[in-house]
Write a protein that holds these residues in place. Sequence first.
Motif, PDB file in Angstrom:
ATOM      1  N   LEU A   3       7.081  -2.840 -10.205  1.00 59.01           N
ATOM      2  CA  LEU A   3       7.202  -1.485  -9.655  1.00 59.01           C
ATOM      3  C   LEU A   3       6.292  -0.521 -10.411  1.00 59.01           C
ATOM      4  O   LEU A   3       6.629  -0.006 -11.469  1.00 59.01           O
ATOM      5  CB  LEU A   3       8.667  -1.042  -9.716  1.00 59.01           C
ATOM      6  CG  LEU A   3       9.611  -1.963  -8.914  1.00 59.01           C
ATOM      7  CD1 LEU A   3      11.068  -1.619  -9.205  1.00 59.01           C
ATOM      8  CD2 LEU A   3       9.327  -1.875  -7.425  1.00 59.01           C
ATOM      9  N   MET A   4       5.128  -0.289  -9.843  1.00 58.53           N
ATOM     10  CA  MET A   4       4.140   0.593 -10.466  1.00 58.53           C
ATOM     11  C   MET A   4       3.293   1.200  -9.367  1.00 58.53           C
ATOM     12  O   MET A   4       3.281   0.726  -8.231  1.00 58.53           O
ATOM     13  CB  MET A   4       3.230  -0.205 -11.384  1.00 58.53           C
ATOM     14  CG  MET A   4       2.501  -1.332 -10.664  1.00 58.53           C
ATOM     15  SD  MET A   4       1.127  -2.046 -11.575  1.00 58.53           S
ATOM     16  CE  MET A   4      -0.083  -0.749 -11.471  1.00 58.53           C
ATOM     17  N   SER A   5       2.586   2.248  -9.709  1.00 58.10           N
ATOM     18  CA  SER A   5       1.588   2.801  -8.806  1.00 58.10           C
ATOM     19  C   SER A   5       0.391   3.187  -9.653  1.00 58.10           C
ATOM     20  O   SER A   5       0.488   3.245 -10.886  1.00 58.10           O
ATOM     21  CB  SER A   5       2.135   4.031  -8.072  1.00 58.10           C
ATOM     22  OG  SER A   5       2.056   5.174  -8.892  1.00 58.10           O
TER      23      SER A   5
ATOM     24  N   VAL B 100      -0.680   6.035 -10.056  1.00 63.73           N
ATOM     25  CA  VAL B 100      -0.282   7.256 -10.766  1.00 63.73           C
ATOM     26  C   VAL B 100       0.607   6.925 -11.953  1.00 63.73           C
ATOM     27  O   VAL B 100       0.382   7.391 -13.071  1.00 63.73           O
ATOM     28  CB  VAL B 100       0.430   8.239  -9.807  1.00 63.73           C
ATOM     29  CG1 VAL B 100       0.964   9.446 -10.562  1.00 63.73           C
ATOM     30  CG2 VAL B 100      -0.518   8.684  -8.697  1.00 63.73           C
ATOM     31  N   SER B 101       1.625   6.094 -11.748  1.00 68.13           N
ATOM     32  CA  SER B 101       2.544   5.793 -12.857  1.00 68.13           C
ATOM     33  C   SER B 101       1.804   5.070 -13.980  1.00 68.13           C
ATOM     34  O   SER B 101       2.029   5.313 -15.163  1.00 68.13           O
ATOM     35  CB  SER B 101       3.754   4.978 -12.374  1.00 68.13           C
ATOM     36  OG  SER B 101       3.406   3.649 -12.069  1.00 68.13           O
TER      37      SER B 101
ATOM     38  N   LEU C 149       0.823  -1.210   0.000  1.00 72.32           N
ATOM     39  CA  LEU C 149       0.000   0.000   0.000  1.00 72.32           C
ATOM     40  C   LEU C 149       0.860   1.264   0.000  1.00 72.32           C
ATOM     41  O   LEU C 149       1.973   1.259   0.519  1.00 72.32           O
ATOM     42  CB  LEU C 149      -0.935  -0.003   1.211  1.00 72.32           C
ATOM     43  CG  LEU C 149      -1.813  -1.246   1.335  1.00 72.32           C
ATOM     44  CD1 LEU C 149      -2.722  -1.123   2.548  1.00 72.32           C
ATOM     45  CD2 LEU C 149      -2.622  -1.475   0.082  1.00 72.32           C
ATOM     46  N   GLY C 150       0.316   2.326  -0.565  1.00 67.78           N
ATOM     47  CA  GLY C 150       1.022   3.600  -0.575  1.00 67.78           C
ATOM     48  C   GLY C 150       1.413   3.986   0.834  1.00 67.78           C
ATOM     49  O   GLY C 150       0.621   3.867   1.775  1.00 67.78           O
TER      50      GLY C 150
ATOM     51  N   GLN D 120      -6.217  -0.278  -3.824  1.00 68.60           N
ATOM     52  CA  GLN D 120      -5.054   0.546  -4.119  1.00 68.60           C
ATOM     53  C   GLN D 120      -4.760   0.607  -5.609  1.00 68.60           C
ATOM     54  O   GLN D 120      -4.467   1.666  -6.150  1.00 68.60           O
ATOM     55  CB  GLN D 120      -3.828  -0.024  -3.378  1.00 68.60           C
ATOM     56  CG  GLN D 120      -2.507   0.670  -3.691  1.00 68.60           C
ATOM     57  CD  GLN D 120      -2.358   2.006  -2.991  1.00 68.60           C
ATOM     58  OE1 GLN D 120      -1.678   2.105  -2.008  1.00 68.60           O
ATOM     59  NE2 GLN D 120      -2.984   3.044  -3.498  1.00 68.60           N
ATOM     60  N   PHE D 121      -4.790  -0.538  -6.270  1.00 65.75           N
ATOM     61  CA  PHE D 121      -4.248  -0.599  -7.629  1.00 65.75           C
ATOM     62  C   PHE D 121      -5.284  -0.726  -8.730  1.00 65.75           C
ATOM     63  O   PHE D 121      -4.980  -0.472  -9.879  1.00 65.75           O
ATOM     64  CB  PHE D 121      -3.293  -1.798  -7.754  1.00 65.75           C
ATOM     65  CG  PHE D 121      -2.060  -1.666  -6.915  1.00 65.75           C
ATOM     66  CD1 PHE D 121      -1.026  -0.835  -7.315  1.00 65.75           C
ATOM     67  CD2 PHE D 121      -1.924  -2.361  -5.734  1.00 65.75           C
ATOM     68  CE1 PHE D 121       0.118  -0.712  -6.552  1.00 65.75           C
ATOM     69  CE2 PHE D 121      -0.784  -2.247  -4.962  1.00 65.75           C
ATOM     70  CZ  PHE D 121       0.239  -1.413  -5.368  1.00 65.75           C
TER      71      PHE D 121
END
Lengths: 336, 336
Positions: free
Chosen positions: A312-314, A316-317, A87-88, A147-148
């Motif tokens: 590796l991502m979010s 936002v990305s 999680l962020g 989250q994702f």
Amino acid sequence: MGRMLGKQSVVFDNPPYIIEGASIVGQKEGEGPLGKLFDVVEQDPMLGRDTWEEAESLLQKEAIQKVLFKSNMNKEDIRYIFAGDLLGQLIATTFGILEFEIPFFGLYGACSTMGEALSMAAITVDGGNADNVIAIASSHFASAERQFRFPLAYGNQRPYSATWTVTGCGSVIVSRQKGFAKISGLTTGKIVDFGVKDAQNMGACMAPAASDTIYQHFQDFNTRPEDYDKIITGDLGVVGKTILFDLLNEKGYDISKQHMDCGIEMFDAGTQDTHAGGSGCGCSATVLTGYVFRQIRKKAFKKVLFIPTGALMSPVSFNEGNSVPGIAHCVQIEIA
Amino acid sequence: MGRMLGKQSVVFDNPPYIIEGASIVGQKEGEGPLGKLFDVVEQDPMLGRDTWEEAESLLQKEAIQKVLFKSNMNKEDIRYIFAGDLLGQLIATTFGILEFEIPFFGLYGACSTMGEALSMAAITVDGGNADNVIAIASSHFASAERQFRFPLAYGNQRPYSATWTVTGCGSVIVSRQKGFAKISGLTTGKIVDFGVKDAQNMGACMAPAASDTIYQHFQDFNTRPEDYDKIITGDLGVVGKTILFDLLNEKGYDISKQHMDCGIEMFDAGTQDTHAGGSGCGCSATVLTGYVFRQIRKKAFKKVLFIPTGALMSPVSFNEGNSVPGIAHCVQIEIA
């Protein structure tokens, strides 16, 4: 003391030990092929809390309590916690470990976090900086979806390449005291980006990183697949596994006999509708502590490579159109 | 080898060295009181990119290039990067360091990340696991506002207790080679939660953690404030500073003579409208590398404590009504 080996590895001449592990999973994981091997199966996905994030925090709390109990230790015996989640800002970890009042290093390696945590734990204990430390990582299906991806109530369809985030938490005590296993070496991953942009196919995003780290491990340690009883990736799933085999074959290594993937082992894809397999940092952490550690104790596995992989991502990305790079951290674990 | 000291500290008998630091900041930081001390002032907040997140990634890339250049090293000389930022899943870091192809440990400690990175860097080099490593942390005003608060275009009002996220990145090379300074000890923080729920007053959330770590440092090392030339907190701002002094006074320590706060130093609050001070992991990282390192090189500071502080929250935890716990990691830096 550690010793640098080759391009990106470390070997420990007096390896730190693993003295205990604990695993807490959710109901779906409990119904999977490994279900009977986990310490605790939580039947309520909310664990009696009001939010998914609090439920995940409770998984961390329980996994620490359990590993302390199993090793007959108190929280005062633990010098550091190396911990993370998906999680962020690591909020599941923050609120999960808060009350133990143990000095804390927060780690983010996506689903590779357990490899990162075990690596830092081993380096820290090996260097004389701690007697006992805990490495821990968690994920929760519903907090990760929030989250994702999409709200659960939206009922979105999932492609067959998608994985299912494991609800679970695994914890390990790394120690100067003699244990059943030892961490004898590390090959720390670099970020590898093949430009894959499909966040529903994380196996494809992570397989190049797994291949890169495993190949480098063989180079640095001058070993071959036959030197290990198992080569255990985290959550590549069935799509990522095929890509990993292809990439390593190109470099002259066939790991098909030794390989297992925690994500593939976790669920029965045919009956549990989990598509490519399990994922999340809780996946490799619970399969390591629930299954692999048992095999080492039984001497069925004497020397393994544990290589959890992270995408590796979010949100936002992803929404900004970026690719999803991968990373994989290799931890060499041997019978003590 | 490190040696455990007291309850939560480590002392290095052969301390790892700091051989170089680099600092990249934005325009507003360049116009502040320390502006002339930073290596690079970027005049364009987007750094020529399309998104704030990409701009922050570029800060990380530039800070690595700069520190390599200043130390006359190549990326091949660096064994590990210990890095982090404030964004969910560390995407500024991921895309900033990707092309260097250096093994990577991702860290999240909110604004304490530079303390966490230096701690792990010191432990790793000290234990013989690496010759040279980079510790780095970044933040960007606009990517942080997007992550944690409101869209910039909304033009929300900011209370006087609020801090201003620094656009900046600081990088440090920790090494076995002799440098101008050494990391002689660590006191690693635990999570401290006083139940403060006001995310616009992060100084109040973090001050208890700073107090806890500083007090424990004095206990473990058996030192007093007078033993240090400076006691440097990260980004408590004017509100947090007052609380810190009060909490330490209650425990019998007056640090007012030695204390400085990177957030307070970064901006001229009177003319720059930054209210309580600067914040973000880039704040302490750039003040350390831009200002503190210069003072150590000039021998104006011979022994300092660097204690960046982090507020552990996410948009999700805040919206779910959780408190904002704090953490602070103390790094003892001395002239070599």
